[in-house]
Enzyme design. Sequence first.
Site, short mmCIF file in Angstrom:
data_model
loop_
_atom_site.label_atom_id
_atom_site.label_comp_id
_atom_site.label_asym_id
_atom_site.label_seq_id
_atom_site.Cartn_x
_atom_site.Cartn_y
_atom_site.Cartn_z
N ARG A 46 26.74 17.24 75.57
CA ARG A 46 25.61 16.48 76.11
C ARG A 46 24.33 17.19 75.71
O ARG A 46 24.36 18.29 75.15
CB ARG A 46 25.72 16.24 77.63
N ARG A 89 26.28 6.55 74.51
CA ARG A 89 25.25 6.83 75.53
C ARG A 89 23.94 6.18 75.03
O ARG A 89 23.54 6.42 73.90
CB ARG A 89 25.06 8.34 75.75
N GLN A 196 23.56 20.35 85.61
CA GLN A 196 23.38 21.00 84.30
C GLN A 196 22.53 22.26 84.41
O GLN A 196 22.67 23.18 83.61
CB GLN A 196 22.71 20.03 83.31
N ASP A 237 15.07 13.05 76.10
CA ASP A 237 16.13 12.29 75.44
C ASP A 237 15.54 11.23 74.52
O ASP A 237 16.18 10.76 73.59
CB ASP A 237 17.05 11.65 76.48
N ASN A 247 13.68 11.55 80.24
CA ASN A 247 14.45 12.80 80.33
C ASN A 247 15.29 12.77 81.61
O ASN A 247 15.22 11.82 82.39
CB ASN A 247 13.51 14.02 80.31
N LYS A 248 16.07 13.79 81.81
CA LYS A 248 17.00 13.87 82.94
C LYS A 248 16.34 13.46 84.25
O LYS A 248 15.21 13.84 84.53
CB LYS A 248 17.55 15.30 83.03
O1 MRU Z 1 22.74 13.78 80.62
P1 MRU Z 1 22.48 14.96 79.72
O2 MRU Z 1 23.01 16.24 80.25
O3 MRU Z 1 22.90 14.67 78.29
O4 MRU Z 1 20.91 15.08 79.72
C1 MRU Z 1 20.30 16.07 78.96
C2 MRU Z 1 18.86 16.12 79.18
O5 MRU Z 1 18.29 15.30 79.87
C3 MRU Z 1 18.10 17.13 78.42
O6 MRU Z 1 17.01 17.53 79.17
C4 MRU Z 1 17.65 16.46 77.14
O7 MRU Z 1 18.73 16.08 76.35
C5 MRU Z 1 16.68 17.22 76.34
S1 MRU Z 1 17.08 18.87 75.91
C6 MRU Z 1 17.93 18.92 74.53
#
Ligand code: MRU
Length: 347
Positions: A46, A89, A196, A237, A247-248
């Site tokens: 991920r 995704r 995470q 992302d 982003n997350k």
């Molecule tokens: O759902 P995930 O764990 O894939 O989400 C990851 C994130 O949101 C990161 O902050 C994002 O990919 C940027 S860092 C490489």
Amino acid sequence: MRTVEWDYENNHLQLIDQRLLPGEFRILRIEDSQQAGMAIRDMVVRGAPAIGAAAGFGMALAGMRSKANTVVELIAELNQAAEELKSARPTAVNLKWAVDRLIKTVHDSEGDDPERLRIDILRAAQQIADEDVAINMRMARHGADLIHDGDTIIHHCNTGALAAVDWGTALGVIRMAHQDGKKIHILVDETRPRLQGSRLTAWELEQYGIPYDIIPDNAAGYYLQTGAAQKVLFGADRVAANGDVANKIGTYKLALAAFDNSVPAYCVAPTSTIDRDTARGDMIPIEDRPQAEVLALTFEGRPAAPENASARNPAFDITPERLVTAIVTENGIAFPPYLTSLSGLFG
Ligand code: MRU
């Protein structure tokens, strides 16, 4: 080892299984493109750049495992694999970016030898992985100059070596600042519901010897308000053309609290995460993850929700560009107005 790595001896993909960390470090062998898609969907791998690199090698696997005898047949199978991988995704644009780049390699490749095409695809996938590491180092160099000796930094999700092929985005900046000899302290958002931050970022920081404390996500506002944190750092992302950042989940609330307390909030993302075809953040698809990820959490070993509870689980949110102080890329740092500064990064 790298988070995403091709095994040239046995011709398969190797991934660090991130579902098991920090308790167990295990390498998963990925033998075909369907398994690569599943590994992305199930979050074995991920983080936007890591997903892109894994999908690139997924395409190489599709080529290698195909029984096609002609280039035409092989291309048809590769197109099918590309669609399947891209659907794994929806939010991280690096996935689409990497797969489209390999499809372009396929169409640019000349001749009628399928074996030759298979080699070209693997070489292009390896190039994406190698470039990712070099790009992250360049981003880290630019970003580290924004960090001051003595800073306490709030960091969201995992953006380190595990989220990329190696080194990382926002955590890469933190790592570089630490290597530069700056004394910094990281407040690690635990990043509910998949944790995470506490599972992966804290695990990485321990290995780099960078001091940190894990904080509940909802404590970030308190630390910003009381002046305990001087910077906020996160990855992306997908970045829309106007600078809105997907982003997350939780990044938006964090950036709001930073803005309200005049603390700079920096996004660190490679140009492959900037989606110039998407004008604004509200046009970015947001992935809905299973409610089980929220409901499976326990408290002191007991269920943390009633048996029949239901939950909602959006994996990402949109931080409007007005809350983002700057976007650090491998080609330099973009400041508002992003419409012009981001397009300037592409020359
Ligand atoms: O759902 P995930 O764990 O894939 O989400 C990851 C994130 O949101 C990161 O902050 C994002 O990919 C940027 S860092 C490489």
